[in-house]
Design a protein around this motif. Structure first.
Motif, PDB file in Angstrom:
ATOM      1  N   ASP A 104       0.829  -1.209   0.000  1.00 36.93           N
ATOM      2  CA  ASP A 104       0.000   0.000   0.000  1.00 36.93           C
ATOM      3  C   ASP A 104       0.861   1.256   0.000  1.00 36.93           C
ATOM      4  O   ASP A 104       0.535   2.245  -0.660  1.00 36.93           O
ATOM      5  N   PHE A 105       1.970   1.223   0.731  1.00 34.16           N
ATOM      6  CA  PHE A 105       2.885   2.364   0.736  1.00 34.16           C
ATOM      7  C   PHE A 105       3.419   2.609  -0.671  1.00 34.16           C
ATOM      8  O   PHE A 105       3.428   3.743  -1.156  1.00 34.16           O
ATOM      9  N   ASP A 106       3.862   1.537  -1.330  1.00 39.41           N
ATOM     10  CA  ASP A 106       4.416   1.684  -2.683  1.00 39.41           C
ATOM     11  C   ASP A 106       3.380   2.237  -3.655  1.00 39.41           C
ATOM     12  O   ASP A 106       3.695   3.083  -4.495  1.00 39.41           O
ATOM     13  N   GLU A 107       2.131   1.775  -3.557  1.00 38.17           N
ATOM     14  CA  GLU A 107       1.063   2.286  -4.425  1.00 38.17           C
ATOM     15  C   GLU A 107       0.810   3.765  -4.157  1.00 38.17           C
ATOM     16  O   GLU A 107       0.683   4.559  -5.091  1.00 38.17           O
ATOM     17  N   LEU A 108       0.739   4.134  -2.880  1.00 36.02           N
ATOM     18  CA  LEU A 108       0.510   5.529  -2.531  1.00 36.02           C
ATOM     19  C   LEU A 108       1.681   6.402  -2.989  1.00 36.02           C
ATOM     20  O   LEU A 108       1.478   7.492  -3.536  1.00 36.02           O
ATOM     21  N   ALA A 109       2.897   5.921  -2.806  1.00 43.82           N
ATOM     22  CA  ALA A 109       4.082   6.669  -3.230  1.00 43.82           C
ATOM     23  C   ALA A 109       4.102   6.847  -4.752  1.00 43.82           C
ATOM     24  O   ALA A 109       4.523   7.894  -5.252  1.00 43.82           O
ATOM     25  N   SER A 110       3.621   5.846  -5.465  1.00 41.98           N
ATOM     26  CA  SER A 110       3.546   5.942  -6.917  1.00 41.98           C
ATOM     27  C   SER A 110       2.503   6.971  -7.355  1.00 41.98           C
ATOM     28  O   SER A 110       2.732   7.754  -8.277  1.00 41.98           O
ATOM     29  N   GLU A 111       1.367   6.984  -6.668  1.00 39.82           N
ATOM     30  CA  GLU A 111       0.294   7.942  -6.970  1.00 39.82           C
ATOM     31  C   GLU A 111       0.659   9.364  -6.554  1.00 39.82           C
ATOM     32  O   GLU A 111       0.256  10.331  -7.205  1.00 39.82           O
ATOM     33  N   LEU A 112       1.383   9.472  -5.442  1.00 42.75           N
ATOM     34  CA  LEU A 112       1.685  10.777  -4.849  1.00 42.75           C
ATOM     35  C   LEU A 112       3.192  10.927  -4.641  1.00 42.75           C
ATOM     36  O   LEU A 112       3.707  10.709  -3.547  1.00 42.75           O
ATOM     37  N   PRO A 113       3.915  11.309  -5.669  1.00 41.61           N
ATOM     38  CA  PRO A 113       5.378  11.435  -5.537  1.00 41.61           C
ATOM     39  C   PRO A 113       5.802  12.371  -4.413  1.00 41.61           C
ATOM     40  O   PRO A 113       6.846  12.163  -3.791  1.00 41.61           O
ATOM     41  N   GLU A 114       4.971  13.392  -4.113  1.00 38.34           N
ATOM     42  CA  GLU A 114       5.313  14.305  -3.025  1.00 38.34           C
ATOM     43  C   GLU A 114       5.277  13.585  -1.673  1.00 38.34           C
ATOM     44  O   GLU A 114       6.055  13.892  -0.776  1.00 38.34           O
ATOM     45  N   PHE A 115       4.390  12.612  -1.528  1.00 33.78           N
ATOM     46  CA  PHE A 115       4.354  11.797  -0.316  1.00 33.78           C
ATOM     47  C   PHE A 115       5.623  10.963  -0.219  1.00 33.78           C
ATOM     48  O   PHE A 115       6.247  10.890   0.838  1.00 33.78           O
ATOM     49  N   ALA A 116       6.015  10.346  -1.322  1.00 32.91           N
ATOM     50  CA  ALA A 116       7.232   9.520  -1.336  1.00 32.91           C
ATOM     51  C   ALA A 116       8.452  10.353  -0.951  1.00 32.91           C
ATOM     52  O   ALA A 116       9.279   9.926  -0.138  1.00 32.91           O
ATOM     53  N   GLY A 117       8.563  11.544  -1.526  1.00 28.21           N
ATOM     54  CA  GLY A 117       9.701  12.410  -1.214  1.00 28.21           C
ATOM     55  C   GLY A 117       9.713  12.840   0.239  1.00 28.21           C
ATOM     56  O   GLY A 117      10.767  12.849   0.883  1.00 28.21           O
ATOM     57  N   HIS A 118       8.549  13.167   0.762  1.00 30.35           N
ATOM     58  CA  HIS A 118       8.460  13.580   2.167  1.00 30.35           C
ATOM     59  C   HIS A 118       8.790  12.408   3.090  1.00 30.35           C
ATOM     60  O   HIS A 118       9.507  12.581   4.082  1.00 30.35           O
ATOM     61  N   ALA A 119       8.289  11.221   2.767  1.00 32.45           N
ATOM     62  CA  ALA A 119       8.580  10.033   3.578  1.00 32.45           C
ATOM     63  C   ALA A 119      10.087   9.743   3.596  1.00 32.45           C
ATOM     64  O   ALA A 119      10.654   9.404   4.635  1.00 32.45           O
ATOM     65  N   ARG A 120      10.737   9.914   2.455  1.00 30.06           N
ATOM     66  CA  ARG A 120      12.199   9.725   2.408  1.00 30.06           C
ATOM     67  C   ARG A 120      12.907  10.748   3.298  1.00 30.06           C
ATOM     68  O   ARG A 120      13.865  10.425   3.991  1.00 30.06           O
ATOM     69  N   ALA A 121      12.438  11.993   3.268  1.00 34.26           N
ATOM     70  CA  ALA A 121      13.038  13.036   4.099  1.00 34.26           C
ATOM     71  C   ALA A 121      12.858  12.715   5.582  1.00 34.26           C
ATOM     72  O   ALA A 121      13.789  12.877   6.380  1.00 34.26           O
ATOM     73  N   VAL A 122      11.663  12.240   5.971  1.00 37.10           N
ATOM     74  CA  VAL A 122      11.409  11.846   7.363  1.00 37.10           C
ATOM     75  C   VAL A 122      12.338  10.709   7.765  1.00 37.10           C
ATOM     76  O   VAL A 122      12.943  10.720   8.841  1.00 37.10           O
ATOM     77  N   ALA A 123      12.490   9.723   6.884  1.00 38.76           N
ATOM     78  CA  ALA A 123      13.361   8.579   7.166  1.00 38.76           C
ATOM     79  C   ALA A 123      14.818   9.018   7.291  1.00 38.76           C
ATOM     80  O   ALA A 123      15.538   8.571   8.200  1.00 38.76           O
ATOM     81  N   GLN A 124      15.284   9.888   6.408  1.00 38.48           N
ATOM     82  CA  GLN A 124      16.661  10.358   6.474  1.00 38.48           C
ATOM     83  C   GLN A 124      16.926  11.133   7.762  1.00 38.48           C
ATOM     84  O   GLN A 124      17.992  10.978   8.371  1.00 38.48           O
ATOM     85  N   LEU A 125      15.981  11.957   8.165  1.00 38.42           N
ATOM     86  CA  LEU A 125      16.127  12.702   9.410  1.00 38.42           C
ATOM     87  C   LEU A 125      16.241  11.738  10.591  1.00 38.42           C
ATOM     88  O   LEU A 125      17.086  11.927  11.469  1.00 38.42           O
ATOM     89  N   ARG A 126      15.425  10.700  10.596  1.00 45.00           N
ATOM     90  CA  ARG A 126      15.481   9.716  11.668  1.00 45.00           C
ATOM     91  C   ARG A 126      16.822   8.981  11.688  1.00 45.00           C
ATOM     92  O   ARG A 126      17.395   8.745  12.738  1.00 45.00           O
ATOM     93  N   LEU A 127      17.344   8.644  10.512  1.00 41.17           N
ATOM     94  CA  LEU A 127      18.639   7.962  10.435  1.00 41.17           C
ATOM     95  C   LEU A 127      19.754   8.851  10.980  1.00 41.17           C
ATOM     96  O   LEU A 127      20.682   8.352  11.626  1.00 41.17           O
ATOM     97  N   LYS A 128      19.684  10.142  10.736  1.00 42.96           N
ATOM     98  CA  LYS A 128      20.711  11.067  11.226  1.00 42.96           C
ATOM     99  C   LYS A 128      20.685  11.180  12.743  1.00 42.96           C
ATOM    100  O   LYS A 128      21.712  11.430  13.366  1.00 42.96           O
ATOM    101  N   ARG A 129      19.496  11.000  13.344  1.00 43.38           N
ATOM    102  CA  ARG A 129      19.358  11.134  14.797  1.00 43.38           C
ATOM    103  C   ARG A 129      19.879   9.912  15.541  1.00 43.38           C
ATOM    104  O   ARG A 129      20.122  10.002  16.735  1.00 43.38           O
ATOM    105  N   THR A 130      19.978   8.785  14.855  1.00 44.40           N
ATOM    106  CA  THR A 130      20.380   7.549  15.563  1.00 44.40           C
ATOM    107  C   THR A 130      21.850   7.279  15.428  1.00 44.40           C
ATOM    108  O   THR A 130      22.561   7.834  14.684  1.00 44.40           O
TER     109      THR A 130
END
Length: 130
Positions: A104-130
């Protein structure tokens, strides 16, 4: 309404109302018992989660790194990378979670590229904090 609640979850904040409705269609609600292991470090990632109620402890290699509460999301790193969990997440209280499968995430990311980009940014921020 779930779409209103998604406004308060950083992972979904950049979406407009119609886009949040599309995300809400893909989310399922689950209840989790105190002490349940929601994510295990090193396991394959099949879901991302958002906390509606309760608290969870996050550990990496046995060390407590943070706690999560309502509005927090987790699991997006493994979902985005189609990889493994980077941390353990254990319910510190009974919890109510929203969950989305990798498909479902992949389908939503495909439909909404802005969601995919934002999710990647959230994930990268989390990786930097750990």
């Amino acid at each position: 309404m779930l779409t209103d609640e998604l406004r308060s979850i950083p992972l979904f904040q950049n979406l407009n109302d119609r886009q949040r409705e599309r995300a809400a269609e893909r989310l399922q609600e689950i209840d989790v018992d105190l002490g349940a292991v929601i994510a295990r470090q090193g396991d394959c990632a099949y879901h991302l989660f958002a906390v509606r109620e309760g608290r969870a402890a996050v550990t990496i290699d046995g060390e407590l790194v943070t706690s999560l509460g309502p509005g927090s999301s987790f699991g997006e790193i493994g979902i985005i990378e189609h990889g493994r969990r980077t941390a353990n997440v254990v319910a510190a209280t009974p919890m109510r979670l929203l969950t989305m499968t990798v498909e479902d995430f992949d389908e939503l990311a495909s439909e909404l590229p802005e969601f995919a980009g934002h999710a990647r940014a959230v994930a990268q921020l989390r990786l930097k904090r750990t």
